[in-house]
Design a protein around this motif. Structure first.
Motif, short mmCIF file in Angstrom:
data_model
loop_
_atom_site.label_atom_id
_atom_site.label_comp_id
_atom_site.label_asym_id
_atom_site.label_seq_id
_atom_site.Cartn_x
_atom_site.Cartn_y
_atom_site.Cartn_z
N LEU A 51 0.23 -11.58 -5.03
CA LEU A 51 0.30 -10.13 -5.24
C LEU A 51 -0.85 -9.66 -6.13
N ALA A 52 -1.10 -10.40 -7.21
CA ALA A 52 -2.19 -10.02 -8.11
C ALA A 52 -3.54 -10.17 -7.41
N ARG A 53 -3.69 -11.22 -6.59
CA ARG A 53 -4.94 -11.40 -5.85
C ARG A 53 -5.20 -10.21 -4.93
N LEU A 54 -4.13 -9.78 -4.23
CA LEU A 54 -4.26 -8.66 -3.30
C LEU A 54 -4.68 -7.39 -4.05
N GLY A 55 -3.95 -7.08 -5.12
CA GLY A 55 -4.26 -5.87 -5.89
C GLY A 55 -5.63 -5.94 -6.53
N PHE A 56 -5.98 -7.13 -7.01
CA PHE A 56 -7.26 -7.31 -7.68
C PHE A 56 -8.42 -7.10 -6.70
N VAL A 57 -8.37 -7.80 -5.58
CA VAL A 57 -9.46 -7.68 -4.60
C VAL A 57 -9.57 -6.24 -4.09
N ALA A 58 -8.42 -5.63 -3.79
CA ALA A 58 -8.44 -4.24 -3.28
C ALA A 58 -9.05 -3.30 -4.32
N ALA B 196 -1.32 11.08 -13.89
CA ALA B 196 -2.77 11.19 -14.09
C ALA B 196 -3.11 11.73 -15.47
N GLN B 197 -2.94 10.88 -16.48
CA GLN B 197 -3.23 11.27 -17.85
C GLN B 197 -4.69 10.97 -18.20
N HIS B 198 -5.36 10.19 -17.35
CA HIS B 198 -6.73 9.78 -17.62
C HIS B 198 -7.67 10.48 -16.65
N SER B 199 -8.96 10.20 -16.76
CA SER B 199 -9.91 10.91 -15.91
C SER B 199 -9.63 10.64 -14.43
N ALA B 200 -9.10 9.46 -14.17
CA ALA B 200 -8.70 9.15 -12.80
C ALA B 200 -7.66 8.04 -12.80
N MET B 201 -6.99 7.90 -11.67
CA MET B 201 -5.98 6.86 -11.49
C MET B 201 -6.39 5.95 -10.35
N ILE B 202 -6.11 4.66 -10.53
CA ILE B 202 -6.09 3.79 -9.36
C ILE B 202 -4.62 3.69 -8.98
N THR B 203 -4.29 4.15 -7.80
CA THR B 203 -2.88 4.18 -7.44
C THR B 203 -2.71 3.79 -5.97
N GLY B 204 -1.48 3.50 -5.62
CA GLY B 204 -1.19 3.19 -4.22
C GLY B 204 -0.21 2.04 -4.05
N TRP B 205 -0.27 1.48 -2.85
CA TRP B 205 0.73 0.51 -2.39
C TRP B 205 0.12 -0.89 -2.37
N VAL B 206 0.78 -1.85 -3.02
CA VAL B 206 0.31 -3.24 -3.00
C VAL B 206 1.53 -4.12 -2.75
N ASP B 207 1.74 -4.49 -1.50
CA ASP B 207 2.96 -5.22 -1.14
C ASP B 207 2.59 -6.56 -0.52
N TYR B 208 3.19 -7.62 -1.03
CA TYR B 208 2.88 -8.96 -0.53
C TYR B 208 4.18 -9.72 -0.27
N MET B 209 4.47 -9.98 0.99
CA MET B 209 5.66 -10.78 1.32
C MET B 209 5.28 -12.24 1.54
N ASP B 210 4.32 -12.49 2.43
CA ASP B 210 3.78 -13.83 2.65
C ASP B 210 2.37 -13.68 3.21
N ASP B 211 1.70 -14.80 3.53
CA ASP B 211 0.28 -14.68 3.84
C ASP B 211 -0.02 -14.02 5.18
N SER B 212 1.01 -13.73 5.96
CA SER B 212 0.73 -12.95 7.16
C SER B 212 1.39 -11.56 7.11
N HIS B 213 2.03 -11.24 6.00
CA HIS B 213 2.64 -9.91 5.85
C HIS B 213 2.28 -9.33 4.48
N TYR B 214 1.16 -8.64 4.43
CA TYR B 214 0.84 -7.94 3.19
C TYR B 214 -0.01 -6.72 3.50
N GLN B 215 -0.01 -5.80 2.57
CA GLN B 215 -0.79 -4.58 2.76
C GLN B 215 -1.11 -3.97 1.40
#
Lengths: 86, 565
Positions: free
Chosen positions: B420-427, B522-541
């Motif tokens: 999950l952290a890898r997915l969010g980090f790379v994205a 949005a308390q800061h100049s900008a937000m990084i926001t969105g969806w980071v979902d990881y079920m297994d290595d063939s189901h993530y987004q």
């Protein structure tokens, strides 16, 4: 001892997910923690405690003991050879 | 203006707020010693064995939430089935113990939250705030903003966690547990005790018709240390910044209700943050010596008890504390004392480097209040939104490690992260590269992420290390990732974002809910926001957006809808 050091290097690479690091890249006398060497952190130290118990039957009650034992791979191997129960 | 209507605490010490307050004043605790399969001892405050069973419809965890919320809702005299009421559930691990039985779907936080909402007939999608140990305070801040922005009239904030071998073995392998009753802020403290409880607060934007002790939420803030995923900042940076943001007048504050987990590092960190914030002379107490660390419930439970203390003119003592063992100059309340002040600060910190603080004030008479005009989020629209930078990653984009090597390459810590952290980090790294030129160039971006699976992939990996009692070697490096908000911490550490970070779990990908909460956060100049979902290595987004402050909710929602179509 050489054999134990090599085995230990392989186990450390595996449990700590040291991507792109090979046993020959690790200097057994270099510090494991801090900015030099492998630059491991506190969670890695806890994982090494598990490695010692799981593979060698050595149970460290006080995580602070790790500071001495995890100085380098050579020190670790020496401690394991003297204290292992499996 | 956000006002408390009612509350409830359901803990091993009693089923109402009053019963719990009395127990605290009488010095009672349910902390008892237990042992793990490997023989190690721990102390925890648990419900009796005969009460701990899953029902046909609701698990033990969900039953606690429903019983606590039912009492608070009845006292608040609100209709929970109204679409103007929203539910916010604060929990870290919910039904995670069901993974041992292979019941993955039932262990999902969104499943529990949906069942709880349906029980009360509420039509709105439930939002789970899973922001490690600060979840209970994060949830109150989210509720406050939702009411102020007119998303709802009333918010029901439920905090709950139950203990299991999963959680206890995890803290044990981190060497964070004390075998004996914990000793917050004491020189001999050697770790925390875990606890379980449910607690509920009902907040409203409307002045209540009848209420003996009205409370107002004066301010709330969250801030990441950007230092380490499990160790708190040595300078108390995040907590200090939260306290600064509250604009506190120390002479008005009855006390600071601290996190006070009784670990070496947490209490030390809090003492430094409090001294830096000029609060050395304000008494502080920790309730962990009575309840243990109740995780998702803690922020709510400790807020409610603190309100009770002020109403009774009391500053609680700190059970287990004798001799100061922190380097920051603080005034630890060892034994209960009296106070005539009417406001207090609640302080929390947690894994992932997150910190939170809130300022509460007991109300002066109602007529002195001028209710703030409500400002719906949707009314402000800026041009910035039309150029929202965004990225989508799915398995078809290639292996995450390959994407890391191609697009990042200079951060070996990537390989230590869970999926999950890898997915969010790379994205997030790829998003930054795409950042459009009209974005602010400073680095103070907040991080607010959502998903459905929480930390499921890592939860299963950790569960595998404790499944066999004859081969019981819980993994500390896996356990630290069994909190979904760690990904927000990884992004904060990478970018030195000492900003608000938060994580919410939904029952499904809901662009509207993401847009609402992102616009509010949005308390800061900008937000990084969105969806980071990881079920297994063939189901993530991953669907990440860079959202400038002031972007309209509709713009964010529209953009997410465009991406997923």
């Amino acid at each position: 001892m050489e054999e134990l050091i090599l085995q230990l290097k392989k186990q450390i690479i595996e449990v700590l997910n040291l991507e792109d690091v090979h046993p020959e890249d690790i200097d057994e006398n270099a510090p494991l923690f801090g900015n030099e060497g492998l630059g491991l952190d506190s969670i890695d130290a806890l994982e090494l405690i598990v490695l010692m118990e799981k593979n060698y039957g050595i149970r460290l009650q006080d995580p602070n003991q790790g500071k001495e034992i995890f100085k380098s791979v050579a020190v670790m191997a020496d401690y394991i050879s003297k204290n292992r129960t499996k | 203006m956000v006002i408390k209507l009612a509350d409830n605490i359901y803990s091993p010490l009693g089923a109402t707020t009053r019963a719990n307050y009395d127990a605290v004043m009488e010095g009672r605790t349910m902390l008892r010693q237990y042992s793990l399969p490997d023989g190690s001892l721990y102390t925890a405050s648990l419900f009796p064995e005969e009460e701990r069973h899953d029902g046909e419809t609701y698990t033990f965890f969900e039953q606690l939430c429903i019983v606590s919320a039912s009492d608070a809702i009845a006292r608040a005299d609100i209709d929970p089935s109204s679409d103007r009421v929203r539910f916010f559930l604060s929990t870290t691990k919910g039904n995670v113990y069901l993974l041992a039985e292979g019941k993955e779907e039932r262990a999902l936080l969104g499943t529990s939250a949906t069942l709880i909402c349906r029980h009360f007939g509420n039509p709105n999608p439930p939002v789970v705030i899973s922001n490690a140990c600060i979840s209970g305070v994060s949830a109150q801040i989210v509720a406050m903003r939702s009411i102020e922005a007119g998303l709802c009239d009333t918010a029901v904030v439920i905090g709950c966690d139950v203990q299991s071998e999963f959680i206890i073995s995890g803290f044990q392998c981190l060497h964070a547990l004390s075998p004996d009753p914990c000793r917050p802020f004491d020189r001999d403290r050697c770790g925390l005790n875990l606890g379980e409880a449910a607690a509920t607060i009902v907040y409203s934007g409307q002045w209540p018709a009848t209420n003996g002790h009205p409370w107002v939420v004066a301010a709330g803030a969250m801030c990441n240390d950007a230092n380490h995923i499990s160790g708190p900042s040595r300078t108390g940076e995040g907590s200090y910044r939260c306290l600064q943001a509250l604009d506190i007048n120390p002479s008005e504050i009855a006390f600071v209700s601290v996190h006070g987990t009784s670990t070496l590092y947490n209490d030390e960190m809090e003492s430094i943050a409090l001294e830096r914030a000029g609060l050395s002379d304000v008494p502080l107490f920790s309730l962990k010596g009575i309840y243990g660390h109740t995780m998702g419930a803690a922020g709510v439970l400790e807020t409610i008890l603190s309100m009770q203390a002020v109403e009774h003119g009391v500053v609680f003592g700190t059970r287990g504390f004798e001799h100061v063992g922190v380097s920051g100059k603080v005034t630890v309340s060892a034994d209960a004392r009296t106070t005539d002040r009417h406001s207090f600060v609640k302080l929390m910190s947690g894994f992932g480097g997150c910190n939170a603080a809130m300022l509460f004030k007991a109300c002066p008479p109602a007529e002195e209040f001028v209710t703030n005009a409500q400002s719906p989020v949707s009314s402000e629209s800026t041009q910035a939104g039309s150029t929202l930078t965004r990225i989508r990653l799915t398995p078809s984009d290639g292996d995450l490690a390959d994407l890391y090597r191609t697009h990042v390459g200079d951060y070996p810590k990537f390989f230590k992260m869970d999926p999950l952290a890898r997915l969010g980090f790379v994205a997030s790294e790829m998003l930054k590269k795409l950042k459009s030129e009209n974005m602010a160039q400073d680095t103070s971006y907040g991080v607010l992420l959502f998903n459905r699976s929480s930390s499921l992939a890592d939860d299963k990996a950790y569960q595998a290390t404790i499944a066999d009692h004859a081969n019981f070697f819980p993994s500390p490096s896996l356990f630290v990732y069994t909190l979904p908000n760690i990904v927000t911490g990884e992004i904060a550490i990478r970018n030195h974002f000492q900003t608000e970070t938060n994580f919410m779990v939904l029952d499904s990908l809901r662009p509207r809910v993401i847009a609402e909460q992102a616009a509010l956060a949005a308390q800061h100049s900008a937000m990084i926001t969105g969806w980071v979902d990881y079920m297994d290595d063939s189901h993530y987004q991953a669907i990440l957006l860079m959202v400038p402050q002031g972007t309209a909710m509709e713009t964010i929602e529209e953009k997410i809808n465009q991406i997923i179509q």
